[in-house]
Design a protein around this motif. Structure first.
Motif, PDB file in Angstrom:
ATOM      1  N   LEU A  43       1.035  -1.273  -0.034  1.00 42.66           N
ATOM      2  CA  LEU A  43       0.171  -0.181  -0.067  1.00 42.66           C
ATOM      3  C   LEU A  43       0.735   1.145   0.105  1.00 42.66           C
ATOM      4  O   LEU A  43       0.616   2.300  -0.770  1.00 42.66           O
ATOM      5  CB  LEU A  43      -0.966   0.091   1.295  1.00 42.66           C
ATOM      6  CG  LEU A  43      -2.227  -0.969   1.219  1.00 42.66           C
ATOM      7  CD1 LEU A  43      -3.017  -0.682   2.580  1.00 42.66           C
ATOM      8  CD2 LEU A  43      -3.003  -0.507  -0.112  1.00 42.66           C
ATOM      9  N   VAL A  44       1.768   1.257   1.013  1.00 40.65           N
ATOM     10  CA  VAL A  44       2.862   2.270   0.931  1.00 40.65           C
ATOM     11  C   VAL A  44       3.599   2.589  -0.255  1.00 40.65           C
ATOM     12  O   VAL A  44       3.498   3.732  -0.908  1.00 40.65           O
ATOM     13  CB  VAL A  44       3.707   2.438   2.158  1.00 40.65           C
ATOM     14  CG1 VAL A  44       4.739   3.496   2.247  1.00 40.65           C
ATOM     15  CG2 VAL A  44       2.820   2.455   3.541  1.00 40.65           C
ATOM     16  N   LEU A  45       4.228   1.638  -0.911  1.00 42.07           N
ATOM     17  CA  LEU A  45       5.091   1.660  -1.998  1.00 42.07           C
ATOM     18  C   LEU A  45       4.112   2.093  -3.353  1.00 42.07           C
ATOM     19  O   LEU A  45       4.316   2.842  -3.950  1.00 42.07           O
ATOM     20  CB  LEU A  45       5.719   0.377  -2.380  1.00 42.07           C
ATOM     21  CG  LEU A  45       6.754  -0.083  -1.475  1.00 42.07           C
ATOM     22  CD1 LEU A  45       7.264  -1.426  -1.880  1.00 42.07           C
ATOM     23  CD2 LEU A  45       8.141   1.076  -1.522  1.00 42.07           C
ATOM     24  N   GLY A  46       2.838   1.525  -3.462  1.00 44.42           N
ATOM     25  CA  GLY A  46       1.984   1.855  -4.444  1.00 44.42           C
ATOM     26  C   GLY A  46       1.697   3.416  -4.265  1.00 44.42           C
ATOM     27  O   GLY A  46       1.562   4.036  -5.488  1.00 44.42           O
ATOM     28  N   THR A  47       1.299   3.944  -3.370  1.00 42.20           N
ATOM     29  CA  THR A  47       0.894   5.149  -3.077  1.00 42.20           C
ATOM     30  C   THR A  47       2.009   6.151  -3.458  1.00 42.20           C
ATOM     31  O   THR A  47       1.848   7.113  -4.576  1.00 42.20           O
ATOM     32  CB  THR A  47       0.661   5.533  -1.709  1.00 42.20           C
ATOM     33  OG1 THR A  47      -0.471   4.625  -1.302  1.00 42.20           O
ATOM     34  CG2 THR A  47       0.427   7.047  -1.287  1.00 42.20           C
ATOM     35  N   PHE A  48       3.146   5.919  -3.332  1.00 36.68           N
ATOM     36  CA  PHE A  48       4.650   6.928  -3.505  1.00 36.68           C
ATOM     37  C   PHE A  48       5.014   6.438  -4.991  1.00 36.68           C
ATOM     38  O   PHE A  48       5.496   7.240  -5.512  1.00 36.68           O
ATOM     39  CB  PHE A  48       5.664   6.711  -2.654  1.00 36.68           C
ATOM     40  CG  PHE A  48       5.416   7.613  -1.208  1.00 36.68           C
ATOM     41  CD1 PHE A  48       5.646   8.691  -1.133  1.00 36.68           C
ATOM     42  CD2 PHE A  48       4.753   6.658  -0.118  1.00 36.68           C
ATOM     43  CE1 PHE A  48       5.435   9.490  -0.004  1.00 36.68           C
ATOM     44  CE2 PHE A  48       4.578   7.500   0.965  1.00 36.68           C
ATOM     45  CZ  PHE A  48       4.718   8.701   0.979  1.00 36.68           C
ATOM     46  N   GLY A  96      -6.749  -2.964  -2.539  1.00 38.47           N
ATOM     47  CA  GLY A  96      -5.278  -2.534  -2.439  1.00 38.47           C
ATOM     48  C   GLY A  96      -4.951  -1.364  -3.642  1.00 38.47           C
ATOM     49  O   GLY A  96      -4.385  -0.529  -3.151  1.00 38.47           O
ATOM     50  N   SER A  97      -5.262  -1.793  -4.811  1.00 41.69           N
ATOM     51  CA  SER A  97      -5.092  -0.823  -6.026  1.00 41.69           C
ATOM     52  C   SER A  97      -5.658   0.232  -5.794  1.00 41.69           C
ATOM     53  O   SER A  97      -5.055   1.352  -6.031  1.00 41.69           O
ATOM     54  CB  SER A  97      -5.151  -1.667  -7.246  1.00 41.69           C
ATOM     55  OG  SER A  97      -6.505  -1.928  -7.367  1.00 41.69           O
ATOM     56  N   GLY A  98      -7.001   0.415  -5.323  1.00 44.08           N
ATOM     57  CA  GLY A  98      -7.874   1.750  -5.259  1.00 44.08           C
ATOM     58  C   GLY A  98      -7.194   2.705  -4.071  1.00 44.08           C
ATOM     59  O   GLY A  98      -7.277   3.675  -4.511  1.00 44.08           O
ATOM     60  N   ILE A  99      -6.861   1.977  -2.967  1.00 41.72           N
ATOM     61  CA  ILE A  99      -6.439   2.772  -1.777  1.00 41.72           C
ATOM     62  C   ILE A  99      -5.158   3.512  -2.311  1.00 41.72           C
ATOM     63  O   ILE A  99      -4.922   4.515  -2.164  1.00 41.72           O
ATOM     64  CB  ILE A  99      -6.346   1.953  -0.718  1.00 41.72           C
ATOM     65  CG1 ILE A  99      -7.547   1.556   0.052  1.00 41.72           C
ATOM     66  CG2 ILE A  99      -5.622   2.855   0.314  1.00 41.72           C
ATOM     67  CD1 ILE A  99      -7.560   0.618   1.049  1.00 41.72           C
ATOM     68  N   SER A 100      -4.426   2.837  -2.857  1.00 40.61           N
ATOM     69  CA  SER A 100      -2.874   3.151  -3.354  1.00 40.61           C
ATOM     70  C   SER A 100      -3.068   4.494  -4.413  1.00 40.61           C
ATOM     71  O   SER A 100      -2.731   5.522  -4.214  1.00 40.61           O
ATOM     72  CB  SER A 100      -1.996   2.265  -3.867  1.00 40.61           C
ATOM     73  OG  SER A 100      -1.616   1.193  -2.807  1.00 40.61           O
ATOM     74  N   TYR A 101      -3.918   3.964  -5.217  1.00 38.38           N
ATOM     75  CA  TYR A 101      -4.060   4.913  -6.263  1.00 38.38           C
ATOM     76  C   TYR A 101      -4.587   6.320  -5.831  1.00 38.38           C
ATOM     77  O   TYR A 101      -4.424   7.503  -6.338  1.00 38.38           O
ATOM     78  CB  TYR A 101      -5.045   4.464  -7.374  1.00 38.38           C
ATOM     79  CG  TYR A 101      -5.247   5.402  -8.779  1.00 38.38           C
ATOM     80  CD1 TYR A 101      -4.594   5.229  -9.555  1.00 38.38           C
ATOM     81  CD2 TYR A 101      -6.585   6.098  -8.736  1.00 38.38           C
ATOM     82  CE1 TYR A 101      -4.793   6.126 -10.883  1.00 38.38           C
ATOM     83  CE2 TYR A 101      -6.878   6.828  -9.646  1.00 38.38           C
ATOM     84  CZ  TYR A 101      -6.060   6.900 -10.919  1.00 38.38           C
ATOM     85  OH  TYR A 101      -6.295   7.514 -12.050  1.00 38.38           O
ATOM     86  N   ASN A 102      -5.867   6.098  -4.818  1.00 40.86           N
ATOM     87  CA  ASN A 102      -6.608   7.415  -4.449  1.00 40.86           C
ATOM     88  C   ASN A 102      -5.807   8.023  -3.181  1.00 40.86           C
ATOM     89  O   ASN A 102      -6.089   9.342  -3.097  1.00 40.86           O
ATOM     90  CB  ASN A 102      -7.852   6.701  -4.152  1.00 40.86           C
ATOM     91  CG  ASN A 102      -8.642   6.646  -5.493  1.00 40.86           C
ATOM     92  OD1 ASN A 102      -9.113   7.232  -6.286  1.00 40.86           O
ATOM     93  ND2 ASN A 102      -8.766   5.337  -5.644  1.00 40.86           N
ATOM     94  N   VAL A 103      -5.337   7.545  -2.412  1.00 43.58           N
ATOM     95  CA  VAL A 103      -4.316   8.139  -1.427  1.00 43.58           C
ATOM     96  C   VAL A 103      -3.442   8.909  -1.970  1.00 43.58           C
ATOM     97  O   VAL A 103      -3.032  10.192  -1.685  1.00 43.58           O
ATOM     98  CB  VAL A 103      -3.745   7.101  -0.261  1.00 43.58           C
ATOM     99  CG1 VAL A 103      -2.938   7.808   0.623  1.00 43.58           C
ATOM    100  CG2 VAL A 103      -4.885   6.556   0.398  1.00 43.58           C
ATOM    101  N   SER A 104      -2.935   8.513  -3.142  1.00 43.46           N
ATOM    102  CA  SER A 104      -1.801   9.366  -3.694  1.00 43.46           C
ATOM    103  C   SER A 104      -2.413  10.534  -4.465  1.00 43.46           C
ATOM    104  O   SER A 104      -1.800  11.367  -4.490  1.00 43.46           O
ATOM    105  CB  SER A 104      -1.058   8.361  -4.687  1.00 43.46           C
ATOM    106  OG  SER A 104       0.006   9.161  -5.477  1.00 43.46           O
ATOM    107  N   SER A 105      -3.674  10.185  -4.502  1.00 43.01           N
ATOM    108  CA  SER A 105      -4.269  11.595  -5.346  1.00 43.01           C
ATOM    109  C   SER A 105      -4.497  12.567  -4.318  1.00 43.01           C
ATOM    110  O   SER A 105      -4.504  13.895  -4.851  1.00 43.01           O
ATOM    111  CB  SER A 105      -5.756  11.144  -5.846  1.00 43.01           C
ATOM    112  OG  SER A 105      -6.725  11.216  -4.745  1.00 43.01           O
TER     113      SER A 105
END
Length: 473
Positions: free
Chosen positions: A258-263, A391-400
């Motif tokens: 999650l953290v890596l995907g976000t950044f 998982g993919s949705g949270i990473s993508y959207n927290v990064s938003s």
């Protein structure tokens, strides 16, 4: 005549035709980005005066951008909600609900009263509709990416994953093209461009793109209603792999991803919003304004942007085969390093005049396509099927939130601090790209990870697949 076999072959599960998969994944994200662009354009052209009256134009513009940012805050909430539905009930039904929610919210923006008609109630309703849009969009991208990648043939997952990403340039061209047409049909007094919108444009012309979204949503719903559930998710459901609480599972067992995907997504978001929202404000600001800009007319600069977006579309598709051949991580490391350099050469490029501005837009949108394209495969590949939507949705959207919700405010503040020069904005982009580069270097290659938990094969023997399996609860 041969006797019928006493053991007839079992009926094969229905599969989605390739064309239906690609259109269904492309259509939703096209609508998603179309909705973003028409709001972003209206936020610059008319919303500051219609919904955020202020004696200070900069304050009104920032207020308009604040509502834009509110939708980004709602997106992770939508990612959790629709991720839960998508990982529990399936991709198809969830995508239909998210698209319908988004379409209704966008249409209602087109019929809202203005501040002059309803006071702060009008502003509150605009905020509510933007929150609803953000909530729906939180589940849209990840679902579209999963439809594309979970139905992709072996060795072409990144290529299929670029089709949801292609919705960004297509949405830009459709949304801004429609605003250009309306502006041309409803010109300002004396035939000027809609930099200073005409009374008709400010009264009702801006509403047309929002109302038109209903047509696009209807087409998207028709295409998606004909999908069958992805075989990858169907097998997970048949084998009892569906989780009761996907959010708890992904946070407990896959927090590192999650953290890596976000950044990993951070630089993409910052570049995206700087090249669209900020560049539109900077490009059309007068050269003799308190915070000077490039001084182009709205029509001229948007046409220049559309030219740049053509490169965005082409290189989004180009990035897929490269990521399939060389790997997602390797491809993105080189592209992110190029973004670092690009942020540092903004001023030298823009100082070359119109040719330099066009080159700035072309390079920015080319890098945008190259970094955005592989994300459609990489983020889903970080997570197992049972929590992939969440998982993919949270990473993508927290990064938003980190890369998009705050970007307009940071960019405007740095633009003012630079006395009209965008050099600090470019440095900001480079700094965010360094964070993404660090996340990529800390991560692992996902090209050979199997998306199908119920079908072990050579891909499942990769170190990344073994690590994912060992971390699953």
């Amino acid at each position: 005549m041969p006797a019928p076999s006493p053991h007839p072959a079992p009926a094969q599960a229905p599969v989605n035709p390739r064309s239906r998969v690609l259109v269904a994944s492309l259509m939703g994200t096209t609508i998603e980005f179309y909705d973003f662009y028409i709001y972003a354009t209206a936020a610059v052209l008319v919303f500051p005066k219609l919904f955020f009256p202020s004696s200070d134009p900069t304050t009104a513009l920032l207020s308009s951008f604040a509502v834009f940012g509110a939708a980004m805050v709602a997106r992770p909430i939508g990612a959790v909600f629709f991720g839960h539905l998508g990982d529990r009930l399936g991709r198809k039904r969830t995508l239909v609900v998210s698209l319908l929610t988004m379409g209704v919210a966008t249409f209602l923006i087109g019929v809202l009263p203005t501040y002059a008609q309803a006071g702060w109630l009008a502003t509150a309703l605009l905020v509510l509709m933007r929150l609803a849009q953000g909530f729906a969009l939180g589940g849209e991208w990840s679902g579209a990416a999963l439809v594309a990648t979970e139905n992709a043939p072996r060795g072409k997952r990144a290529l299929y994953g670029t089709f949801p990403q292609l919705g960004a340039p297509l949405g830009f061209i459709i949304g801004n093209g429609l605003f250009l047409i309306i502006g041309a049909l409803l010109p300002s007094a004396g035939g000027a461009d809609p930099t200073q919108p005409s009374e008709a444009f400010a009264s009702w012309g801006w509403r047309i793109p929002f109302l038109f979204s209903a047509v696009m949503v209807a087409i998207g719903l028709w295409v998606r209603s004909r999908l069958v559930e992805s075989p990858v998710f169907a097998r997970t459901r048949e084998t009892g792999g569906v989780r009761k609480l996907p959010l708890a599972t992904v946070v407990q067992g896959h927090w590192r991803q999650l953290v890596l995907g976000t950044f990993i997504m951070l630089a993409t978001y910052v570049l995206f919003y700087l090249m669209t929202t900020f560049s539109l404000s900077y490009g059309r600001a007068a050269k003799d304004a308190d915070v000077p800009g490039l001084g182009y007319s709205y029509t001229t600069f948007v046409l220049m942007m559309i030219f740049g977006v053509l490169f965005f579309a082409v290189f989004t598709l180009v990035s897929g085969p490269l990521a399939d051949k060389y790997g997602r991580r390797t491809t993105l490391v080189w592209i992110t390093a190029a973004i670092v350099v690009f942020g540092l050469v903004w001023v030298p490029l823009i100082d070359l005049g119109t040719l330099g501005v066009v080159l700035w837009l072309v390079l920015g949108f080319t890098l945008m396509g190259m970094t955005f394209g592989p994300m459609g495969a990489l983020l889903p590949e970080l997570f197992p099927t049972s929590v992939r939507y969440t998982g993919s949705g949270i990473s993508y959207n927290v990064s938003s939130i980190l890369g998009a919700a705050v970007a307009p405010f940071i960019a405007v503040a740095l633009w003012e601090a630079g006395d009209g020069s965008p050099w600090l904005v470019g440095v900001y982009l480079s700094a965010m790209a360094v964070l993404t580069l660090t996340a990529l270097l800390l991560g692992k290659e996902t090209k050979d990870v199997s998306l199908d938990e119920g079908e072990p094969g050579p891909a499942d023997e990769s170190p990344r697949a073994a690590a994912a399996a060992s971390s699953a609860p």
